[in-house]
Design a protein around this motif. Sequence first.
Motif, PDB file in Angstrom:
ATOM      1  N   GLU A 196      38.773  42.927  31.834  1.00  0.00           N
ATOM      2  CA  GLU A 196      37.935  42.213  32.457  1.00  0.00           C
ATOM      3  C   GLU A 196      37.310  43.701  33.459  1.00  0.00           C
ATOM      4  O   GLU A 196      35.760  43.255  33.432  1.00  0.00           O
ATOM      5  CB  GLU A 196      39.342  42.422  33.586  1.00  0.00           C
ATOM      6  N   LEU A 200      33.270  43.105  33.290  1.00  0.00           N
ATOM      7  CA  LEU A 200      31.926  42.651  34.667  1.00  0.00           C
ATOM      8  C   LEU A 200      31.172  43.826  35.047  1.00  0.00           C
ATOM      9  O   LEU A 200      29.621  43.948  35.864  1.00  0.00           O
ATOM     10  CB  LEU A 200      33.452  43.210  35.822  1.00  0.00           C
ATOM     11  N   VAL A 224      33.116  34.212  38.419  1.00  0.00           N
ATOM     12  CA  VAL A 224      33.393  35.406  39.560  1.00  0.00           C
ATOM     13  C   VAL A 224      34.432  34.424  40.160  1.00  0.00           C
ATOM     14  O   VAL A 224      34.879  34.739  41.174  1.00  0.00           O
ATOM     15  CB  VAL A 224      31.863  35.648  39.778  1.00  0.00           C
ATOM     16  N   SER A 240      34.547  46.400  40.874  1.00  0.00           N
ATOM     17  CA  SER A 240      33.662  46.191  39.203  1.00  0.00           C
ATOM     18  C   SER A 240      33.488  44.490  39.682  1.00  0.00           C
ATOM     19  O   SER A 240      31.419  44.306  40.295  1.00  0.00           O
ATOM     20  CB  SER A 240      34.382  45.802  38.346  1.00  0.00           C
ATOM     21  N   LEU A 241      34.205  43.899  40.247  1.00  0.00           N
ATOM     22  CA  LEU A 241      34.053  42.541  41.117  1.00  0.00           C
ATOM     23  C   LEU A 241      32.644  42.195  42.114  1.00  0.00           C
ATOM     24  O   LEU A 241      31.528  41.294  41.890  1.00  0.00           O
ATOM     25  CB  LEU A 241      35.174  41.665  41.311  1.00  0.00           C
ATOM     26  N   LEU A 244      29.597  43.274  41.360  1.00  0.00           N
ATOM     27  CA  LEU A 244      28.599  42.246  40.620  1.00  0.00           C
ATOM     28  C   LEU A 244      28.315  40.813  41.075  1.00  0.00           C
ATOM     29  O   LEU A 244      27.098  40.309  41.265  1.00  0.00           O
ATOM     30  CB  LEU A 244      29.691  41.198  39.484  1.00  0.00           C
TER      31      LEU A 244
END
Length: 420
Positions: A196, A200, A224, A240-241, A244
């Motif tokens: 994951e 991302l 997302v 990272s999320l 993004l």
Amino acid sequence: IQNHIDIITECLDIEQLQHFLCSYFGPENECASNFFQYFNEEVDGIFSRKRQDKRMILSTLVDVVYPMSKWIYKITDNPELHKKFMRFISMLTRPDIASFDIYNLISEILLRFVKPKRVEYNKKNPVYEKVIKLSQILAIKMIDFIAEIDSVSLSRYFDGFTNIVLLFAYTKNDSGHKFLSQFLVPFYVDNQEITETKMLDLFSKLINLKYCNDDEIEIIVEIVIEIIVRGKFYQDIETSLLDLMTNLIKIHPEISPLFIDFSIEIFNENKNDESQTDLNAYCAHFLLSAFNRKPEEFEEKIMPLISEIFSVFPISEKPKTEQFWFEIKSFIENFKDKMTEEIRESLMRCLTRYLSYQEFTNTIFSVPDELHGEIIQVYGEIIGAYLSEHPDITLKDILDNFLPHQPTSVEYILSLYSKE
């Protein structure tokens, strides 16, 4: 360093430094000559054998070819060396040789070849055009034999898969779209726990390279949202999320309402936790980016947090300080006349903290000289306006308050504005 090149060359334990010298100074030095000789001996030996020794191949790849790939692009007058280098790489793009470690290293080498800095350096070099074309051919070849890889160990090749997509993105090759939609995204869906974060990060890079099409953006947004709804994070993916999400709303600000409540919740939960500095910085960057793009919609939710959002600046991770500054600058331009005293003070405080690193500031935070000068100018304007409204206060008073026990930083900042 050049004055001590003989000592460095004769040392047997600092090959990494020697490769750095080749990368920094170019191939015209004794270190490079030694590496050329070593490369030719090792590779010629491998080519001459009827049966390939995988251990020898891996050793040559790791010890010679991989580090050379960082600087071989600077060699513009030796086409035979490039030819032999690419022949060796091509020999490894076979399922019977390319174990996961070889596969991942080869993909990284091919990706290096097509990076903009290297392409620009060789824009008038016809030999390098062939290197770029062959890199794409080999990347497609590496995709073609994925079906022959043992499915149990396939996840260990994931770094290589992401490198291949990036290679296609840099070269504007549409093969990356097919590989992404038909293989990599489905593979990620089935292996989220172990892929994951890297997936991302790949999405963010593809967006920044302006490679993603509308269908891919739609898939990314769905991923997302699914992660947010799931509420379970694998591998500490929050930074990272958030990164993004920030990249997504830059191209599609209309989707930012989907992420706001989630981001505010994370920020409020962690803003006072010193162990979550990076997470807070990413979260603050997203919130400020969202606010700048939809200020009226998010004023009620985000404006009360602005002072705390500014408090994360500057950011240690490259190049986040530069990106965050663009959002701070946008905020200043749009809300210069609407800042409360608290917000203005928090803005002054964060810019003071940035300059407190003195003459090393822009190096530490990887801020270009021109942008660094802009920050100094804007800071001076903000401070000047504040002092004009508070004639009983001096710049030194402000700095002593913001930077207690940092006299050298105070003196440095004072020196920046001593002529004004």
